[in-house]
Design an enzyme around this catalytic site. Structure first.
Site, PDB file in Angstrom:
ATOM      1  N   GLY A 350      39.399-101.113  45.782  1.00  0.00           N
ATOM      2  CA  GLY A 350      39.133-100.784  44.388  1.00  0.00           C
ATOM      3  C   GLY A 350      38.866 -99.306  44.193  1.00  0.00           C
ATOM      4  O   GLY A 350      39.747 -98.469  44.370  1.00  0.00           O
ATOM      5  N   TRP A 352      37.395 -96.126  41.597  1.00  0.00           N
ATOM      6  CA  TRP A 352      37.628 -95.767  40.195  1.00  0.00           C
ATOM      7  C   TRP A 352      39.084 -95.967  39.792  1.00  0.00           C
ATOM      8  O   TRP A 352      39.391 -96.609  38.792  1.00  0.00           O
ATOM      9  CB  TRP A 352      37.211 -94.319  39.993  1.00  0.00           C
ATOM     10  CG  TRP A 352      37.429 -93.782  38.623  1.00  0.00           C
ATOM     11  CD1 TRP A 352      38.381 -92.892  38.224  1.00  0.00           C
ATOM     12  CD2 TRP A 352      36.664 -94.093  37.453  1.00  0.00           C
ATOM     13  NE1 TRP A 352      38.259 -92.622  36.891  1.00  0.00           N
ATOM     14  CE2 TRP A 352      37.211 -93.343  36.386  1.00  0.00           C
ATOM     15  CE3 TRP A 352      35.577 -94.929  37.213  1.00  0.00           C
ATOM     16  CZ2 TRP A 352      36.700 -93.404  35.101  1.00  0.00           C
ATOM     17  CZ3 TRP A 352      35.072 -94.986  35.927  1.00  0.00           C
ATOM     18  CH2 TRP A 352      35.632 -94.235  34.888  1.00  0.00           C
ATOM     19  N   GLU A 393      34.710-101.028  39.425  1.00  0.00           N
ATOM     20  CA  GLU A 393      34.074-100.136  38.461  1.00  0.00           C
ATOM     21  C   GLU A 393      34.701-100.323  37.074  1.00  0.00           C
ATOM     22  O   GLU A 393      35.627 -99.628  36.719  1.00  0.00           O
ATOM     23  CB  GLU A 393      34.204 -98.693  38.930  1.00  0.00           C
ATOM     24  CG  GLU A 393      33.604 -98.488  40.320  1.00  0.00           C
ATOM     25  CD  GLU A 393      33.770 -97.062  40.832  1.00  0.00           C
ATOM     26  OE1 GLU A 393      33.974 -96.130  40.002  1.00  0.00           O
ATOM     27  OE2 GLU A 393      33.718 -96.875  42.047  1.00  0.00           O
ATOM     28  N   MET A 459      25.334 -97.133  43.379  1.00  0.00           N
ATOM     29  CA  MET A 459      25.886 -95.781  43.272  1.00  0.00           C
ATOM     30  C   MET A 459      24.961 -94.871  42.445  1.00  0.00           C
ATOM     31  O   MET A 459      25.247 -94.511  41.305  1.00  0.00           O
ATOM     32  CB  MET A 459      27.289 -95.844  42.692  1.00  0.00           C
ATOM     33  CG  MET A 459      28.257 -96.592  43.605  1.00  0.00           C
ATOM     34  SD  MET A 459      29.978 -96.610  43.034  1.00  0.00           S
ATOM     35  CE  MET A 459      29.879 -97.775  41.665  1.00  0.00           C
ATOM     36  N   THR A 460      23.863 -94.492  43.070  1.00  0.00           N
ATOM     37  CA  THR A 460      22.824 -93.711  42.395  1.00  0.00           C
ATOM     38  C   THR A 460      23.148 -92.223  42.429  1.00  0.00           C
ATOM     39  O   THR A 460      22.386 -91.409  42.944  1.00  0.00           O
ATOM     40  CB  THR A 460      21.459 -93.999  43.041  1.00  0.00           C
ATOM     41  OG1 THR A 460      21.578 -93.929  44.472  1.00  0.00           O
ATOM     42  CG2 THR A 460      20.951 -95.373  42.665  1.00  0.00           C
TER      43      THR A 460
END
Length: 619
Positions: A350, A352, A393, A459-460
């Protein structure tokens, strides 16, 4: 190489839209208004509000055949007060005219045998409740009244006590109903395991050292079910644990290896060895495979399996030959694992650019999982991989494209993956860190998925950046909130807290670190919060630069919310350093998180100083 460079660039934009709301689809154009199909004296339609985030809500209708003959189709109609409307829907064709709404079955869910039921859902705006409900032209409760009695409220979130190796006692506060509560359904991982008349239940026969998630749903005297309670995560005692790290009590230390890094960046599997990073990590996510046509497919076959390595480029110093069955990154990863047996490798799909295919794939989760298993476990490289990572995402939200599959879609995907990959493979996912009210975390049942997963890569990072060209300048990976932060809920602490509150165990959450900075140009103010004119120049993409470059060209001069920042001339950058990573790792340990991960190896120095900081911080 141009394709791979493009993938590199778009991947970095994956978190740039963390705060965008889902695109609202104009449903009135989907289908024409349905007409009543048949009398519904032997069928009911009940409504529940599954969730409410202030500015909107999720609604759910359940149609049940209470008669003795099959129902061949169904149409539900209702009115909303002015200011309340359907914005998107699933599992039915929904249309609206003024304040009146009509939902007609899909081709595949119209037939209901006696006693069977089917549900459809929608997202809505406003705060009103439905009225004047009709099912196939008749009353929704099968009688003369419209729309029938109200469903029960949600019970309180269960509490857990008397936890042993094999059992747990659950207790909850009672639900309310206008005509009385009949009983409660107890759900584990979203599946019903018991029906009880009281407000306690002891679940036995569990596995030691295992994570479970429980919710409760009330049922009234008319057999209507209300919304489920909040989720309670429980881990049974004993057992060897499910820690996927290198040893008992170990923390996950995971890095993304980018398939396209072997081109312009000239970064190869051997660099993991020569930098010293391989000895300090536990897992590698190989990114990315594509998701298209409902299947997992190869990304760049040349980089993955065909590229020939000379002796000096190879992990073990042995050159590839023209006739060997496997070359490329996969063969180099095989050699790396032989040298560092503790490392496990997952194939990540996957990202973005390639997340748009997940929605189609999830129309048949079982077939999708089978396609992924067949690719990951291909006999030519099955020994290279220890599991699968899904980087969608975003499910039931918008990224490069929008998905409206509903909050259960992520859980359904993980359930299918676990069923196919079994218990000996790792099943993980990269997830949003959008903790804003009604944001991307709220849009998905992550707690329901947790029981099938080893961990979440939260995903910080990429909360803020020059995708907002005029600023304000802000750290792209804040650990905590701070005065003047541009968006509430856009920080690591809030994201982790929201996942925990939803019921995801802390040990299944990994803190994300970016090995790069984000920056603006045209900035006059050194402190965060200044205005800008656009993105600062970057080697591969404007507004982004590797840590290994920034540490020399724009050294950090301050910190905000646990992230370093610097102003060099008119450019302003934020990024993590060994010092800020140490702070974040200490915080992750305090929160009992499962470890940390980073994007990606290529941004680190030649001696792997950021990887070293993660290893030293987590222990």
């Amino acid at each position: 190489m141009n394709i791979q460079t493009a993938l590199h660039r778009t991947r970095f934009r994956s978190k740039a839209v963390a705060g965008l709301t889902a695109l609202l689809l104009p449903l009135a154009a989907l289908v024409g208004l349905a007409t009543p199909a048949e009398a519904a004296a032997s069928a009911t339609a009940t409504y529940t509000k599954a969730s409410d985030w202030g500015t909107g809500f999720e609604g759910k209708w359940t149609v049940k055949n209470t008669g003795t003959t099959s129902l061949s189709s169904w149409t539900v109609e209702w009115d909303f007060p002015s200011g309340t409307a359907v914005t998107s829907g699933w599992d039915a064709d929904i249309t609206g005219s003024a304040n009146h709404w009509t939902a007609k079955n899909k081709s595949w869910n119209g037939t209901l045998a006696p006693g069977a039921s089917v549900s459809f859902g929608f997202n809505g705006s406003g705060s009103g409740a439905p009225s004047n409900c009709k099912l196939n032209g008749a009353s929704c409760d099968g009688g003369p009244s419209v729309p029938g009695d109200n469903p029960p409220s949600a019970p309180g979130t269960p509490t857990a006590s008397d936890i042993t190796n094999t059992s747990v006692k659950l207790s909850w506060t009672a639900a309310t109903d206008d005509k009385g509560i009949k009983n409660y359904d107890v759900l584990r991982g979203g599946s019903k395991i018991a029906t009880v008349t009281g407000t306690t239940y002891t679940n036995t026969g569990l596995t030691a050292g295992t994570d479970y998630s429980y919710t409760v749903q009330a049922r009234d005297s008319a057999d209507q079910t209300g919304p489920v309670s909040g989720a309670r995560a429980v881990r049974t005692t004993g057992g060897g644990g499910t820690d996927p790290g290198p040893g008992p009590g170990g923390k996950v230390k995971l890095g993304y290896f980018t398939e396209w890094g072997v081109y312009d960046r000239n970064y190869h599997v051997k660099n993991l060895d020569t930098s010293g990073s391989a000895a300090k990590i536990t897992h590698i996510n190989y990114s990315f495979g594509n998701v298209t046509g409902g299947k997992c497919v190869m990304g760049d076959a040349y980089a993955a399996t065909d590229k020939a390595y000379t002796a000096d480029q190879s992990v073990d110093g042995v050159a590839d030959t023209w006739d060997q069955p496997l070359r490329g990154n996969f063969n180099q990863l095989r050699k790396l694992k032989a040298k560092y047996p503790h490392i496990k490798v997952l194939w990540s799909f996957g990202g973005w650019t390639w997340s748009g295919g997940f929605g189609q794939a999830m129309q048949n989760p079982t077939a999708f999982a089978q396609s992924c298993y067949d690719l990951v476990e291909d006999p030519r490289w099955a020994d290279v991989f220890d599991g699968i990572d899904l980087d969608w995402e975003y499910p039931n939200a918008c990224g490069l494209s929008c998905d409206t599959s509903g909050p259960a879609v992520f859980k359904n995907m993980m359930q299918a993956m676990r069923a196919r990959f079994g218990t000996n493979n790792l099943v993980t996912a990269a997830t949003t860190a959008d903790a804003s009210a009604g944001g991307k975390i709220d849009a998905v049942d992550y707690a329901g998925a947790a029981q099938y997963m080893n961990w979440f890569n939260v995903m910080t990072y990429d909360f803020f950046g020059a995708f907002a060209a005029q600023g304000p300048t802000a750290p792209h990976s804040p650990l905590t909130s701070y005065p003047g932060i541009p968006q509430a809920g856009f920080n690591s602490a809030d994201a982790i807290a929201k996942f925990k509150a939803q019921g995801v165990p802390a040990g299944k959450l990994l803190l994300g670190i970016g090995f790069y900075g984000r920056g603006w140009t045209g900035v006059t103010q050194a402190a965060p919060g200044g205005t800008a004119t656009g993105a600062a120049p970057g080697t591969y993409e404007a507004g982004i630069e590797d840590y290994k470059v920034l540490k020399n060209t724009c050294p950090a001069t301050g910190t905000v919310a646990g992230t370093a920042y610097a102003k060099c001339g008119s450019n302003w950058w934020s990024y993590d350093t060994p010092a800020t990573i140490a702070t974040k790792m200490a915080w992750a340990n305090q929160q009992n998180l499962g470890g940390a991960f980073f994007w990606d190896f290529t941004g680190d120095t030649a001696n792997g100083e950021l990887v070293t900081a993660i290893k030293n911080g987590l222990g």
